[in-house]
Scaffold this motif. Structure first.
Motif, short mmCIF file in Angstrom:
data_model
loop_
_atom_site.label_atom_id
_atom_site.label_comp_id
_atom_site.label_asym_id
_atom_site.label_seq_id
_atom_site.Cartn_x
_atom_site.Cartn_y
_atom_site.Cartn_z
N THR A 158 0.84 -1.20 0.00
CA THR A 158 0.00 0.00 0.00
C THR A 158 0.87 1.24 0.00
OG1 THR A 158 -1.71 -1.20 1.19
CG2 THR A 158 -1.85 1.20 1.21
N THR A 159 1.88 1.23 0.83
CA THR A 159 2.89 2.29 0.84
C THR A 159 4.24 1.63 0.66
OG1 THR A 159 1.58 3.61 2.39
CG2 THR A 159 3.91 4.15 2.19
N GLY A 160 4.88 1.91 -0.45
CA GLY A 160 6.22 1.40 -0.69
C GLY A 160 6.22 0.06 -1.38
N LYS A 161 7.33 -0.66 -1.16
CA LYS A 161 7.53 -1.96 -1.79
C LYS A 161 8.34 -2.85 -0.87
CE LYS A 161 11.71 -0.37 -4.13
NZ LYS A 161 11.72 0.92 -3.48
N GLU A 162 8.33 -4.13 -1.18
CA GLU A 162 9.12 -5.12 -0.45
C GLU A 162 9.91 -5.91 -1.47
OE1 GLU A 162 7.46 -7.77 2.79
OE2 GLU A 162 7.51 -9.12 1.06
N ILE A 163 11.21 -5.96 -1.30
CA ILE A 163 12.07 -6.80 -2.13
C ILE A 163 12.38 -8.04 -1.29
CG2 ILE A 163 14.17 -6.94 -3.51
CD1 ILE A 163 12.18 -4.62 -4.22
N TRP A 164 12.16 -9.20 -1.87
CA TRP A 164 12.32 -10.43 -1.12
C TRP A 164 13.25 -11.40 -1.86
CZ3 TRP A 164 10.84 -14.70 -3.84
CH2 TRP A 164 9.96 -14.49 -4.90
N ALA A 165 13.82 -12.28 -1.08
CA ALA A 165 14.66 -13.36 -1.62
C ALA A 165 14.41 -14.58 -0.75
CB ALA A 165 16.13 -12.97 -1.58
N GLU A 166 14.40 -15.74 -1.39
CA GLU A 166 14.18 -16.98 -0.65
C GLU A 166 15.31 -17.96 -0.88
OE1 GLU A 166 9.34 -17.12 -0.29
OE2 GLU A 166 10.30 -18.46 -1.73
N LEU A 167 15.66 -18.64 0.20
CA LEU A 167 16.65 -19.72 0.16
C LEU A 167 15.94 -21.01 0.55
CD1 LEU A 167 19.54 -17.94 2.09
CD2 LEU A 167 19.28 -18.15 -0.37
N ASP A 168 16.06 -22.04 -0.26
CA ASP A 168 15.51 -23.34 0.08
C ASP A 168 16.40 -23.99 1.13
OD1 ASP A 168 13.41 -23.05 -1.71
OD2 ASP A 168 14.52 -24.01 -3.35
N LEU A 169 15.78 -24.69 2.08
CA LEU A 169 16.53 -25.28 3.18
C LEU A 169 16.81 -26.76 2.99
CD1 LEU A 169 14.74 -23.62 6.21
CD2 LEU A 169 16.79 -22.87 4.99
N THR A 170 16.44 -27.33 1.89
CA THR A 170 16.63 -28.78 1.71
C THR A 170 18.08 -29.20 1.85
OG1 THR A 170 16.72 -28.40 -0.67
CG2 THR A 170 14.59 -29.07 0.26
#
Length: 156
Positions: free
Chosen positions: A132-144
């Motif tokens: 709604t206000t701004g943005k989110e930059i995300w990154a994911e690491l798999d834990l397998t």
């Protein structure tokens, strides 16, 4: 040049959150250092010390981008780590939603512009979520490939 991919993920009821932590920071260089150290310490405390260096580097790059490109005077940026049984999600949000990230292809002489390339190289997935206000930059690491130390055994 393309923008970052949008976040298609919705919470998976079969992969509940095990740990979550978030801290808001003033957009300054010392905050990037604090965010990086806090993230590395947190992920190690959660039982994944082998991921601490990669997590620290991803947080450092995303927090630096939030400080440099996403800051508004008087507004904070947020670093949030979410651990489930199968993945670690690193998310950095800032108040500048109109400035979506674009991976660059810097020349060898460029002093900046490699942060998202580093994130893309380390993460299994990454993207942007408009807020709604701004943005989110995300990154994911798999834990397998990275079981917590207390779950590793020498049994066949």
């Amino acid at each position: 040049m393309a923008f970052a991919p949008q976040d298609p993920r919705t919470p998976d009821p079969n992969d509940p959150v095990v740990h979550e932590g978030r801290v808001d920071y003033v957009p300054t260089a010392i905050s990037v250092t604090r965010a990086r150290r806090h993230a590395a310490r947190l992920i190690a405390d959660w039982g994944h010390p082998a991921l601490a260096d990669d997590v620290a580097l991803i947080v450092s790059e995303l927090a630096t981008n939030a400080m440099r490109h996403g800051s508004i005077p008087g507004r904070l940026f947020r670093v949030q780590l979410t651990l489930t049984k199968t993945r670690l999600r690193i998310a950095v949000s800032d108040p500048r939603g109109e400035r979506l990230p674009r991976p660059r292809h810097p020349s060898p002489r460029d002093r900046h512009g490699r942060g998202l390339l580093i994130v893309r190289a380390l993460a299994d997935r990454w993207g942007v979520r408009e807020r709604t206000t701004g943005k989110e930059i995300w990154a994911e690491l798999d834990l397998t490939a990275s079981l917590p130390a207390d779950r590793c055994t020498n049994e066949p």
